[in-house]
Design an enzyme around this catalytic site. Structure first.
Site, PDB file in Angstrom:
ATOM      1  N   ASP A  21      68.472  28.450  42.962  1.00  0.00           N
ATOM      2  CA  ASP A  21      67.628  28.217  44.138  1.00  0.00           C
ATOM      3  C   ASP A  21      68.478  28.223  45.406  1.00  0.00           C
ATOM      4  O   ASP A  21      69.673  27.934  45.360  1.00  0.00           O
ATOM      5  CB  ASP A  21      66.909  26.865  43.964  1.00  0.00           C
ATOM      6  CG  ASP A  21      65.701  26.748  44.867  1.00  0.00           C
ATOM      7  OD1 ASP A  21      65.253  27.773  45.427  1.00  0.00           O
ATOM      8  OD2 ASP A  21      65.209  25.612  45.037  1.00  0.00           O
ATOM      9  N   GLY A  22      67.833  28.540  46.531  1.00  0.00           N
ATOM     10  CA  GLY A  22      68.499  28.418  47.827  1.00  0.00           C
ATOM     11  C   GLY A  22      68.937  29.726  48.472  1.00  0.00           C
ATOM     12  O   GLY A  22      69.628  29.704  49.502  1.00  0.00           O
ATOM     13  N   ARG A  25      67.529  29.813  52.108  1.00  0.00           N
ATOM     14  CA  ARG A  25      68.209  28.887  53.031  1.00  0.00           C
ATOM     15  C   ARG A  25      69.629  29.346  53.339  1.00  0.00           C
ATOM     16  O   ARG A  25      70.121  29.194  54.449  1.00  0.00           O
ATOM     17  CB  ARG A  25      68.209  27.463  52.429  1.00  0.00           C
ATOM     18  CG  ARG A  25      66.911  26.721  52.657  1.00  0.00           C
ATOM     19  CD  ARG A  25      66.784  25.515  51.769  1.00  0.00           C
ATOM     20  NE  ARG A  25      66.371  25.916  50.426  1.00  0.00           N
ATOM     21  CZ  ARG A  25      66.264  25.067  49.410  1.00  0.00           C
ATOM     22  NH1 ARG A  25      66.578  23.789  49.574  1.00  0.00           N
ATOM     23  NH2 ARG A  25      65.854  25.501  48.234  1.00  0.00           N
ATOM     24  N   TRP A  26      70.265  29.926  52.340  1.00  0.00           N
ATOM     25  CA  TRP A  26      71.622  30.467  52.555  1.00  0.00           C
ATOM     26  C   TRP A  26      71.587  31.526  53.648  1.00  0.00           C
ATOM     27  O   TRP A  26      72.439  31.545  54.552  1.00  0.00           O
ATOM     28  CB  TRP A  26      72.136  31.069  51.246  1.00  0.00           C
ATOM     29  CG  TRP A  26      73.516  31.652  51.307  1.00  0.00           C
ATOM     30  CD1 TRP A  26      74.688  31.012  51.065  1.00  0.00           C
ATOM     31  CD2 TRP A  26      73.864  33.014  51.626  1.00  0.00           C
ATOM     32  NE1 TRP A  26      75.749  31.884  51.212  1.00  0.00           N
ATOM     33  CE2 TRP A  26      75.270  33.117  51.556  1.00  0.00           C
ATOM     34  CE3 TRP A  26      73.120  34.149  51.972  1.00  0.00           C
ATOM     35  CZ2 TRP A  26      75.953  34.308  51.816  1.00  0.00           C
ATOM     36  CZ3 TRP A  26      73.795  35.336  52.224  1.00  0.00           C
ATOM     37  CH2 TRP A  26      75.201  35.397  52.143  1.00  0.00           C
ATOM     38  N   HIS A  38      68.923  36.990  48.727  1.00  0.00           N
ATOM     39  CA  HIS A  38      68.640  37.463  47.359  1.00  0.00           C
ATOM     40  C   HIS A  38      69.698  38.476  46.922  1.00  0.00           C
ATOM     41  O   HIS A  38      70.135  38.481  45.775  1.00  0.00           O
ATOM     42  CB  HIS A  38      67.249  38.101  47.295  1.00  0.00           C
ATOM     43  CG  HIS A  38      66.139  37.136  47.567  1.00  0.00           C
ATOM     44  ND1 HIS A  38      66.127  35.866  47.027  1.00  0.00           N
ATOM     45  CD2 HIS A  38      65.005  37.237  48.312  1.00  0.00           C
ATOM     46  CE1 HIS A  38      65.027  35.232  47.441  1.00  0.00           C
ATOM     47  NE2 HIS A  38      64.338  36.045  48.228  1.00  0.00           N
ATOM     48  N   SER A  66      59.599  33.299  39.330  1.00  0.00           N
ATOM     49  CA  SER A  66      58.614  32.477  38.628  1.00  0.00           C
ATOM     50  C   SER A  66      57.224  33.084  38.731  1.00  0.00           C
ATOM     51  O   SER A  66      56.961  33.951  39.583  1.00  0.00           O
ATOM     52  CB  SER A  66      58.609  31.057  39.205  1.00  0.00           C
ATOM     53  OG  SER A  66      57.931  31.035  40.450  1.00  0.00           O
ATOM     54  N   THR A  67      56.319  32.593  37.872  1.00  0.00           N
ATOM     55  CA  THR A  67      54.918  33.048  37.949  1.00  0.00           C
ATOM     56  C   THR A  67      54.303  32.657  39.290  1.00  0.00           C
ATOM     57  O   THR A  67      53.271  33.215  39.673  1.00  0.00           O
ATOM     58  CB  THR A  67      54.081  32.431  36.803  1.00  0.00           C
ATOM     59  OG1 THR A  67      54.392  31.037  36.701  1.00  0.00           O
ATOM     60  CG2 THR A  67      54.393  33.095  35.456  1.00  0.00           C
ATOM     61  N   GLU A  68      54.917  31.704  39.993  1.00  0.00           N
ATOM     62  CA  GLU A  68      54.394  31.271  41.302  1.00  0.00           C
ATOM     63  C   GLU A  68      55.026  32.051  42.461  1.00  0.00           C
ATOM     64  O   GLU A  68      54.518  31.999  43.588  1.00  0.00           O
ATOM     65  CB  GLU A  68      54.646  29.771  41.507  1.00  0.00           C
ATOM     66  CG  GLU A  68      53.748  28.852  40.703  1.00  0.00           C
ATOM     67  CD  GLU A  68      54.053  28.859  39.210  1.00  0.00           C
ATOM     68  OE1 GLU A  68      53.111  28.974  38.415  1.00  0.00           O
ATOM     69  OE2 GLU A  68      55.234  28.778  38.831  1.00  0.00           O
ATOM     70  N   LEU A 132      78.223  36.662  24.609  1.00  0.00           N
ATOM     71  CA  LEU A 132      77.207  35.857  25.291  1.00  0.00           C
ATOM     72  C   LEU A 132      75.829  36.514  25.199  1.00  0.00           C
ATOM     73  O   LEU A 132      75.708  37.741  25.325  1.00  0.00           O
ATOM     74  CB  LEU A 132      77.607  35.750  26.772  1.00  0.00           C
ATOM     75  CG  LEU A 132      76.604  35.095  27.727  1.00  0.00           C
ATOM     76  CD1 LEU A 132      76.633  33.579  27.566  1.00  0.00           C
ATOM     77  CD2 LEU A 132      76.921  35.470  29.175  1.00  0.00           C
ATOM     78  N   ARG A 190      70.680  22.994  38.583  1.00  0.00           N
ATOM     79  CA  ARG A 190      69.843  23.497  39.676  1.00  0.00           C
ATOM     80  C   ARG A 190      70.663  23.489  40.947  1.00  0.00           C
ATOM     81  O   ARG A 190      71.275  22.477  41.296  1.00  0.00           O
ATOM     82  CB  ARG A 190      68.570  22.671  39.868  1.00  0.00           C
ATOM     83  CG  ARG A 190      67.687  23.287  40.979  1.00  0.00           C
ATOM     84  CD  ARG A 190      66.277  22.770  41.028  1.00  0.00           C
ATOM     85  NE  ARG A 190      65.524  23.518  42.034  1.00  0.00           N
ATOM     86  CZ  ARG A 190      64.233  23.770  41.976  1.00  0.00           C
ATOM     87  NH1 ARG A 190      63.519  23.342  40.975  1.00  0.00           N
ATOM     88  NH2 ARG A 190      63.647  24.469  42.940  1.00  0.00           N
ATOM     89  N   ARG A 196      63.629  19.027  41.015  1.00  0.00           N
ATOM     90  CA  ARG A 196      62.418  19.326  40.229  1.00  0.00           C
ATOM     91  C   ARG A 196      62.660  20.512  39.304  1.00  0.00           C
ATOM     92  O   ARG A 196      63.618  21.252  39.473  1.00  0.00           O
ATOM     93  CB  ARG A 196      61.226  19.585  41.149  1.00  0.00           C
ATOM     94  CG  ARG A 196      61.479  20.676  42.175  1.00  0.00           C
ATOM     95  CD  ARG A 196      60.242  20.891  43.074  1.00  0.00           C
ATOM     96  NE  ARG A 196      60.556  21.823  44.142  1.00  0.00           N
ATOM     97  CZ  ARG A 196      60.758  21.475  45.415  1.00  0.00           C
ATOM     98  NH1 ARG A 196      60.677  20.217  45.788  1.00  0.00           N
ATOM     99  NH2 ARG A 196      61.041  22.395  46.317  1.00  0.00           N
TER     100      ARG A 196
HETATM  101  C1  IPE Z   1      62.317  28.153  41.385  1.00  0.00           C
HETATM  102  O1  IPE Z   1      62.596  28.164  42.719  1.00  0.00           O
HETATM  103  C2  IPE Z   1      62.114  29.555  40.901  1.00  0.00           C
HETATM  104  C3  IPE Z   1      63.314  30.365  40.802  1.00  0.00           C
HETATM  105  C4  IPE Z   1      64.519  29.950  41.054  1.00  0.00           C
HETATM  106  C5  IPE Z   1      63.107  31.710  40.370  1.00  0.00           C
HETATM  107  P1  IPE Z   1      61.440  28.037  43.824  1.00  0.00           P
HETATM  108  O2  IPE Z   1      62.110  28.135  45.127  1.00  0.00           O
HETATM  109  O3  IPE Z   1      60.359  29.017  43.536  1.00  0.00           O
HETATM  110  O4  IPE Z   1      60.888  26.586  43.540  1.00  0.00           O
HETATM  111  P2  IPE Z   1      60.144  25.569  44.519  1.00  0.00           P
HETATM  112  O5  IPE Z   1      59.020  26.325  45.172  1.00  0.00           O
HETATM  113  O6  IPE Z   1      61.144  25.090  45.509  1.00  0.00           O
HETATM  114  O7  IPE Z   1      59.676  24.469  43.628  1.00  0.00           O
HETATM  115  C1  IPE Z   2      65.736  31.395  44.777  1.00  0.00           C
HETATM  116  O1  IPE Z   2      65.930  31.249  46.143  1.00  0.00           O
HETATM  117  C2  IPE Z   2      65.370  32.813  44.385  1.00  0.00           C
HETATM  118  C3  IPE Z   2      63.958  33.005  44.003  1.00  0.00           C
HETATM  119  C4  IPE Z   2      63.070  32.065  43.835  1.00  0.00           C
HETATM  120  C5  IPE Z   2      63.517  34.385  43.805  1.00  0.00           C
HETATM  121  P1  IPE Z   2      64.713  30.984  47.131  1.00  0.00           P
HETATM  122  O2  IPE Z   2      64.150  32.287  47.555  1.00  0.00           O
HETATM  123  O3  IPE Z   2      63.734  30.059  46.517  1.00  0.00           O
HETATM  124  O4  IPE Z   2      65.448  30.307  48.358  1.00  0.00           O
HETATM  125  P2  IPE Z   2      64.979  29.019  49.160  1.00  0.00           P
HETATM  126  O5  IPE Z   2      64.690  27.957  48.155  1.00  0.00           O
HETATM  127  O6  IPE Z   2      63.771  29.396  49.939  1.00  0.00           O
HETATM  128  O7  IPE Z   2      66.137  28.683  50.022  1.00  0.00           O
HETATM  129 MG    MG Z   3      63.533  28.047  46.496  1.00  0.00          MG
END
Ligand code: IPE
Ligand code: IPE
Ligand code: MG
Length: 242
Positions: A21-22, A25-26, A38, A66-68, A132, A190, A196
């Site tokens: 994640d992040g 924001r990075w 990305h 994710s599915t979301e 692996l 994470r 979460r």
């Molecule tokens: C979780 O990150 C999904 C992936 C890393 C692919 P999200 O950025 O989608 O999660 P939320 O929305 O902060 O919970």
């Molecule tokens: C995780 O980084 C990658 C994916 C969910 C595809 P984010 O895109 O969720 O980055 P933030 O959380 O918005 O910083």
């Molecule tokens: Mg995120």
């Protein structure tokens, strides 16, 4: 660069799962569009696969989409699809060089046909590797996976291949999940400080140890992976016992 020595006294977990994640924001911190995050994140995935293979993990599972995540802007989703296309080819190279077997979990049916073909190829061309196992979760949701497993089970019952009785165990059910035949993660990492699960491996993470780092995924590196493994070594896993 780390040395073999620093790993010598550590128990290396068999299976590490990562919520990457992040990326957004990075990029934002640098005044760049989210998609730059990305892109950098993909490079870090490649490096982490190599590090994990060298450290001696048996399984590394990463949450890539994710599915979301389809809720994001058309631009961002489109850019992520383009990155998958490009990085699947690079990943094949990395996998072959490092004796890595690649597997995808999640419902791939929702992706464009060329991406599905790319996933099939990546799995097929690496299936004999003995190092692996690198598992990528794409269009993955823990709830969706359990829902799809329930449908597969119901189909087996209907066709007379299974009996829906009390004998049907948790282990039997887990063979209907996308992660069939894989061990559950020992350690979940994470990045970017969020506390979460975001619908990741809901069934499989039941007794995993959790390590949260404030680093954004594009800043993740071998040292932080070792820090997580060191923290894991200090944990006392009880699985409900004493
Ligand atoms: C979780 O990150 C999904 C992936 C890393 C692919 P999200 O950025 O989608 O999660 P939320 O929305 O902060 O919970
Ligand atoms: C995780 O980084 C990658 C994916 C969910 C595809 P984010 O895109 O969720 O980055 P933030 O959380 O918005 O910083
Ligand atoms: Mg995120």
């Amino acid at each position: 660069m780390g040395t073999e020595n620093e790993l010598k006294d550590l128990i290396i977990p068999d299976h590490v799962a990562i919520i990457m994640d992040g990326n957004g924001r990075w990029a934002k911190k640098r005044g760049l569009p989210r998609t730059f995050g990305h892109r950098q994140g993909c490079t870090v995935v490649e490096r982490t696969v190599e590090d994990a293979a060298r450290i001696g993990l048996k399984y590394l599972t990463v949450y890539a989409f994710s599915t979301e995540n389809w809720k994001r802007s058309e631009d961002e989703v489109g850019a992520l699809m383009q990155l998958f296309r490009y990085y699947m080819v690079r990943l094949l190279d990395v996998a072959v060089k490092n004796n890595v077997r690649v597997k995808m979990i999640g419902d791939r049916r929702r992706f464009p046909e060329d991406i599905i073909a790319g996933i099939d190829r990546l799995e097929n061309d690496t299936k004999e590797a003995t190092g692996l196992t690198f598992v990528i979760a794409v269009n993955y949701g823990g709830r969706d996976e359990i829902r799809r497993a329930a449908i597969k089970f119901a189909e087996d019952v209907k066709a007379g291949r299974r009996e829906a009785s009390e004998e049907f165990s948790e282990d039997d059910f887990s063979e209907y999940l996308d992660t069939a035949h894989m061990p559950y993660p020992d350690l979940l990492i994470r990045t970017s400080g969020e506390l979460r699960l975001s619908n990741f491996l809901l069934w499989q993470l039941a007794y995993s140890e959790i390590y949260i780092t404030d680093l954004y995924w594009p800043d993740f590196n071998r040292d932080e992976l070792i820090n997580a493994i060191k923290a894991y070594n200090k944990r006392n896993r009880r699985f409900g016992g004493v």
